[in-house]
Design an enzyme around this catalytic site. Sequence first.
Site, PDB file in Angstrom:
ATOM      1  CE  LYS A  48      -5.399 128.706 -10.003  1.00 61.14           C
ATOM      2  NZ  LYS A  48      -5.829 127.440  -9.112  1.00 61.14           N
ATOM      3  CD  GLN A  92      -5.882 127.314  -5.010  1.00 62.19           C
ATOM      4  OE1 GLN A  92      -6.375 128.078  -6.078  1.00 62.19           O
ATOM      5  NE2 GLN A  92      -4.888 126.716  -5.416  1.00 62.19           N
ATOM      6  CG  ASP A 115      -9.170 122.919 -10.718  1.00 64.45           C
ATOM      7  OD1 ASP A 115      -8.463 123.679 -11.503  1.00 64.45           O
ATOM      8  OD2 ASP A 115      -9.464 123.815  -9.539  1.00 64.45           O
TER       9      ASP A 115
END
Length: 286
Positions: A48, A92, A115
């Site tokens: 990322k 995460q 997300d």
Amino acid sequence: MNLIDGKKIASQILDDLSKKIARFPRKIGLAVLMVGDNPGSHAYVRMKKKACAQLGIDSLTEQLDADTSPETVLQKIEVLNHTPAIDGILVQLPLPDHYNPQQITRAIDPNKDVDGFHPMNVGKLLLGEEGGFIPCTPHGIQLLLEKSQIEIAGKHVVIVGRSNIVGKPLAALLVQKRRGCNATVTIVHSQSEHLSDITRTADILIAAIGQPHFITNKLVKPGAVVVDVGINRVQDESGNVKLVGDVDFSSVAPIASWITPVPGGVGPMTIALLMQNTYESALRRG
Ligand SMILES: NC(=O)c1ccc[n+]([C@@H]2O[C@H](COP(=O)([O-])OP(=O)(O)OC[C@H]3O[C@@H](n4cnc5c(N)ncnc54)[C@H](OP(=O)(O)O)[C@@H]3O)[C@@H](O)[C@H]2O)c1
């Protein structure tokens, strides 16, 4: 058999985004919080950061010890929610066992939830409302199919796996009454009876299970499109860690009409869609 080239399609999305981001009047920022030492998470966070660097997005990564309290993470999220230079926030997954992931996800400002896991964004996806964020892996899969000119409308899509980050939002997306969707969707999971009978009726079979090589040719209808979401870390004969999917590629590829490889299929699309959501957030926030 045709290979669905996720790497190529993702790189086209990133090229397009990089031109748009170059024209954007200010720096765009993405914050990534990681708790603990999951080896897979380290790899994802690195990818990322690399994509952010490639596009000129500022990435702020914070690596916290596994024993960090949920309260500390909630406080950090609160600060990021109010930091104007930050357009996107993600934590995460997976989190250590003493965390309630839903509590953490709910703390993120839905307008920065790139997300797409906040209940507000999940609800917008389900209702087919604009203005939310679609989770990156499901959206990446839908675009992989669309950009490979694979018809989704009217087809029977069977998804193996009902997680909140892949199976459920993917079903919600593909069933939408809109261009590039309109599928008939079935989800199967570990409690499903007659699983192989159901998977063999799929025109498009999507595996999001987390079990190496679970899908063999016995579960696939000849001519089906097969999408492998799985990323499993296994040791080869020499003891080296390698990544394999949920699909037994060598047995399934000969009977599939289209198939994604692992790596190089869904994975790169997830990163590309994260970058797209971050850009989208910046556009909305101005
Ligand atoms: N490519 C990417 O970018 C990307 C992104 C996210 C995840 N992944 C990978 O995709 C895989 C799935 O991830 P996830 O987060 O969705 O996993 P997850 O939360 O563990 O969910 C797995 C799903 O598979 C089902 N399942 C497990 N064993 C089964 C069996 N024997 N028969 C039928 N169903 C079974 C589970 O059923 P129950 O609900 O009944 O337990 C569950 O619904 C993992 O390999 C992960 O690493 C890849």
